[in-house]
Design a protein around this motif. Sequence first.
Motif, PDB file in Angstrom:
ATOM      1  N   CYS A 168      -1.926  -9.400 -28.919  1.00 38.67           N
ATOM      2  CA  CYS A 168      -2.879  -9.312 -30.020  1.00 38.67           C
ATOM      3  C   CYS A 168      -4.091 -10.186 -29.693  1.00 38.67           C
ATOM      4  N   CYS A 178      -2.495  -5.899 -36.236  1.00 38.40           N
ATOM      5  CA  CYS A 178      -2.056  -5.674 -34.865  1.00 38.40           C
ATOM      6  C   CYS A 178      -0.650  -5.080 -34.925  1.00 38.40           C
ATOM      7  N   PRO A 179      -0.444  -3.900 -34.325  1.00 32.16           N
ATOM      8  CA  PRO A 179       0.866  -3.241 -34.399  1.00 32.16           C
ATOM      9  C   PRO A 179       1.987  -4.125 -33.860  1.00 32.16           C
ATOM     10  N   GLU A 180       3.200  -3.964 -34.418  1.00 31.10           N
ATOM     11  CA  GLU A 180       4.349  -4.773 -34.011  1.00 31.10           C
ATOM     12  C   GLU A 180       4.627  -4.681 -32.516  1.00 31.10           C
ATOM     13  N   THR A 181       4.493  -3.485 -31.940  1.00 30.52           N
ATOM     14  CA  THR A 181       4.769  -3.337 -30.499  1.00 30.52           C
ATOM     15  C   THR A 181       3.825  -4.199 -29.673  1.00 30.52           C
ATOM     16  N   VAL A 182       2.574  -4.301 -30.098  1.00 28.72           N
ATOM     17  CA  VAL A 182       1.605  -5.128 -29.381  1.00 28.72           C
ATOM     18  C   VAL A 182       1.883  -6.602 -29.652  1.00 28.72           C
ATOM     19  N   GLN A 183       2.307  -6.936 -30.881  1.00 26.74           N
ATOM     20  CA  GLN A 183       2.654  -8.320 -31.210  1.00 26.74           C
ATOM     21  C   GLN A 183       3.796  -8.821 -30.339  1.00 26.74           C
ATOM     22  N   HIS A 184       4.833  -7.972 -30.153  1.00 22.51           N
ATOM     23  CA  HIS A 184       5.998  -8.362 -29.337  1.00 22.51           C
ATOM     24  C   HIS A 184       5.602  -8.642 -27.891  1.00 22.51           C
ATOM     25  N   GLU A 185       4.575  -7.963 -27.422  1.00 21.16           N
ATOM     26  CA  GLU A 185       4.105  -8.182 -26.053  1.00 21.16           C
ATOM     27  C   GLU A 185       3.162  -9.370 -25.959  1.00 21.16           C
TER      28      GLU A 185
END
Length: 193
Positions: free
Chosen positions: A65, A55-62
């Motif tokens: 995931c 799961c990309p970091e940008t999606v993880q921060h939001e």
Amino acid sequence: MKTAIALASLAAFTTSVQAQYFGLTAIHSGSPIHFLPVNAAGGILRLGGISAHYCPETVQHEGACPNTVVTNFLGGNGGLSMGALVPGGQVDGQAYVDPKCGAVKYTEPHSAFIPAGAVTDGFSFSQGSSFGILSWGEGFTACNDTGDGTWSVYAFMPNVTLPDAPHCLGFDAVATNGSIRDALTAEKTRAVR
């Protein structure tokens, strides 16, 4: 009237898009692999264990995931890919058969690298009334060669000898949605008791 037609068309489109994604469950009655899910982990498809997800970091921060422990697939009409649930997740997650050993592997996230001679187009999907079957030429087999309790998935290929062949079992790969997979898991739990 136009709104009703538009909504019906949207529902049909949504159903057809969702039908493309499926999970896989191994079927080999009376064996230790019966009803095990097919998961992607460590660059290879395995029976059992937990699916490894990217799961990309940008999606993880939001915090967006997906909360899942299974692998979804897409295709089966020639090629087979991982079913990405988030933008940028498991990009180019294409399945292929390693020509050296017959292992069913997949490309790494954000990489389209496939080894020379690998086979990507032998997968076939047929949909039945309740479930589908993912096939490969002469079939799939699973070998208990991982050391972690999972079974590596191999595709039968001419002139390829499977590792640890006495500890390998052929299986059917049944395509399931969540409710069918839950029913199969419940059936396996009842059978064990």
